[in-house]
Design a protein around this motif. Structure first.
Motif, short mmCIF file in Angstrom:
data_model
loop_
_atom_site.label_atom_id
_atom_site.label_comp_id
_atom_site.label_asym_id
_atom_site.label_seq_id
_atom_site.Cartn_x
_atom_site.Cartn_y
_atom_site.Cartn_z
N CYS A 152 36.68 10.60 30.02
CA CYS A 152 37.62 11.27 29.11
C CYS A 152 37.44 12.80 29.15
O CYS A 152 36.55 13.31 29.83
CB CYS A 152 37.42 10.76 27.68
SG CYS A 152 35.87 11.29 26.94
N PHE A 160 36.34 14.87 26.85
CA PHE A 160 35.03 15.26 26.32
C PHE A 160 33.97 15.12 27.40
O PHE A 160 33.15 16.01 27.63
CB PHE A 160 34.69 14.41 25.08
CG PHE A 160 33.23 14.28 24.81
CD1 PHE A 160 32.48 15.39 24.45
CD2 PHE A 160 32.58 13.06 24.97
CE1 PHE A 160 31.10 15.27 24.22
CE2 PHE A 160 31.23 12.93 24.75
CZ PHE A 160 30.48 14.04 24.38
N CYS A 217 29.94 8.65 21.44
CA CYS A 217 30.34 9.69 22.41
C CYS A 217 29.08 10.36 22.99
O CYS A 217 29.01 10.65 24.18
CB CYS A 217 31.21 10.75 21.75
SG CYS A 217 32.66 10.10 20.92
N TYR A 226 27.15 7.89 25.31
CA TYR A 226 27.89 7.72 26.56
C TYR A 226 27.56 8.83 27.57
O TYR A 226 27.52 8.62 28.77
CB TYR A 226 29.38 7.71 26.19
CG TYR A 226 30.39 7.84 27.28
CD1 TYR A 226 30.28 7.11 28.46
CD2 TYR A 226 31.50 8.66 27.12
CE1 TYR A 226 31.24 7.23 29.45
CE2 TYR A 226 32.46 8.78 28.09
CZ TYR A 226 32.33 8.06 29.27
OH TYR A 226 33.27 8.17 30.24
N THR A 284 35.27 15.77 19.75
CA THR A 284 35.58 14.44 20.30
C THR A 284 36.88 13.93 19.68
O THR A 284 37.47 14.60 18.82
CB THR A 284 34.42 13.46 19.97
OG1 THR A 284 34.23 13.48 18.56
CG2 THR A 284 33.14 13.86 20.68
N CYS A 285 37.30 12.73 20.10
CA CYS A 285 38.59 12.19 19.64
C CYS A 285 38.76 12.26 18.12
O CYS A 285 39.74 12.79 17.62
CB CYS A 285 38.72 10.72 20.05
SG CYS A 285 39.09 10.49 21.78
N GLY A 291 38.72 13.75 23.32
CA GLY A 291 38.80 12.83 24.46
C GLY A 291 40.20 12.42 24.88
O GLY A 291 40.49 12.21 26.06
#
Ligand code: SF4
Length: 468
Positions: free
Chosen positions: A39, A41, A64, A67, A124-125, A156
């Motif tokens: 993504c 990010f 996040c 990951y 992030t998202c 993201g």
């Protein structure tokens, strides 16, 4: 095999020689196609991660941060703050009431505890959805703590991985131009887009030093905040992974009139060409530089070629597939496999541009499959169709190769063996040879059908001869 390609992705796959070259790329991944891409990010994180003396704080849910924890094996010659994955660990209540207070407290605590030279705060998202004012919090902490606190606009969902590269470049650019440059030599460069995964920056810096060139900043392998601040003092930017860092090179060209050259340190020709390009750039300032470079290349090749010949003998005629993040690696890999007497049957990337794919089309042989933003289903079917002996990729491609009983070479974040420079070409040949001729493949269904006892003995005897 071609029925595994989704109709919507047909234009992102090309077989050289079947029809005039035309490919669609740089578009959003097809929903449901399980792209190999990461993504936005993650894209920004992999570029900024190797700045080793900065705080990297992920503002978002813990997933996040996990990951992308230690996502690149980027080696450091000093500080290792980059190897920690700090997160604000947003919970449901933060999503409802906002996470700005939590972010402020996390930044203050971390800066006091680990004393970084700067802080990068990744969005992030969920932060994009709830609308926390990252800029406002960063500015406040910057004023209070006296170090640069830089928001990275990397929600993201905002685009694809390339958008993350751009967000990282914009974040780094905020540091450029803020440090002293009086003592920088006119023969100086910045190294952009090398991530020092297995110490490659140190190999390449050594070559430049032998040529008489000073390296101001490694952007972004073994990177330092103070070097980035002085990067505008260099005479030239050398861009390797153009997908990830060309935006920064362009910003520096516009703002500070620093030209850039695209280079690659993988493979024999590309490594030598890159050094010659740099020598050519500086030859009016330092006439001896071209001769120094020729001597360096001669010296390195005389050590490399005799050893490479042995591996070529064993690998002649074997078939390879390549699927990597940035296309620049793919160019060099195609040439490197030719040096080993091997053919490339499939080549693709996650983030290639139209220009990249045109170049791939020019340098590959007829019949080669060229693919953009692929998925495991397609890749598996191409590998089987072409019956390749080795697949070169990253962490997400490894299981595809092993499940099919195909050799694998990690050319991405996680490898521990340097594959750049002249010495890197030898390491690459050794690794390709070891995996392609490994006796383990005789236990896979794919090879069982092909192999017979005498052939196995030949391979084993040959391996013994080379290893001795
Ligand atoms: S930023 Fe969004 S897409 Fe990226 S890891 Fe976090 S939740 Fe997933």
């Amino acid at each position: 095999m071609t029925n595994t390609i989704f109709a919507e992705r047909k234009d992102q796959v090309h077989r050289k020689g079947e029809e005039p070259f035309q490919m669609t790329c740089d578009k959003e991944s097809l929903a449901g196609a399980v792209s190999q891409r990461a993504c936005v990010f993650c894209g920004s994180r992999v570029v900024l991660y190797p700045i080793t003396d900065a705080l990297h704080l992920v503002h978002g849910p813990i997933g996040c941060a996990v990951y992308t924890w230690d996502i690149r094996g980027a080696l450091s010659s000093g500080p290792e703050l980059h190897r920690h994955s700090y997160s604000t660990d947003l919970q449901e209540s933060d999503v409802i009431f906002g996470g700005e207070d939590k972010l402020y407290r996390a930044l203050i605590q971390l800066i006091e505890r680990i004393n970084p030279k700067a802080a990068f705060v990744y969005s992030t998202c969920i932060v994009g959805i709830i609308g926390d004012d990252l800029n406002g919090v960063c500015k406040k902490v910057e004023r209070e703590k006296g170090i640069p606190v830089i928001p990275v606009e990397s929600e993201g969902f905002k685009g694809n991985k390339r958008a993350g590269y751009n967000a990282a470049c914009r974040a780094m650019f905020q540091l450029v131009g803020t440090g002293p440059i009086d003592d920088i030599s006119p023969l100086s460069v910045n190294i952009l887009g090398d991530f020092n995964l297995a110490g490659e920056i140190w190999i390449v810096r050594d070559y430049f030093e032998r040529m008489g060139i000073n390296v101001v900043a490694n952007i972004t392998g073994d990177g330092r905040v103070d070097d980035l601040r002085r990067a505008h003092g260099a005479a030239l930017n050398l861009v390797q992974c153009s997908g990830s860092t060309i935006d920064l090179a362009k910003m520096m060209q516009d703002e500070y009139q620093i030209p850039f050259l695209r280079v690659s340190y993988f493979g024999v020709e590309d490594m030598a060409d890159s050094l010659y390009k740099v020598a050519d750039f500086f030859k009016d300032l330092e006439p001896a530089i071209m001769e120094n470079t020729k001597e360096l290349v001669r010296d390195e090749l005389s050590k490399l070629y005799p050893k490479l010949k042995q591996y070529r003998k064993a690998l002649e005629g074997k078939k390879a597939a390549i699927y990597v993040g940035g296309a620049f690696k793919a160019f060099s890999l195609v040439k490197a496999f030719r040096h080993l007497g091997m053919t490339v049957e499939l080549v693709g990337s996650q983030t290639g541009t139209e220009e990249d794919y045109k170049e791939l089309h020019e340098i590959t042989d007829p019949g080669t499959i060229i693919v953009d933003d692929s998925n495991p289903l397609e890749l598996s079917s191409f590998l089987q169709e072409k019956d390749v002996d080795i697949f070169v990729g990253g962490v997400k491609e490894r299981p595809i190769a092993y499940k099919l009983g195909v050799g694998f070479c990690d050319h991405n974040h996680e490898r521990k063996e340097a594959l750049e420079g002249f010495v890197g070409m030898l390491n690459f040949a050794k690794e390709v040879y070891s995996t392609v001729t490994s006796p383990v493949w005789r236990f896979t269904p794919r090879q069982q059908a092909l192999s017979s006892k005498p052939q196995e003995m030949d391979v084993l005897n040959e391996r013994k001869a080379i290893e001795n």
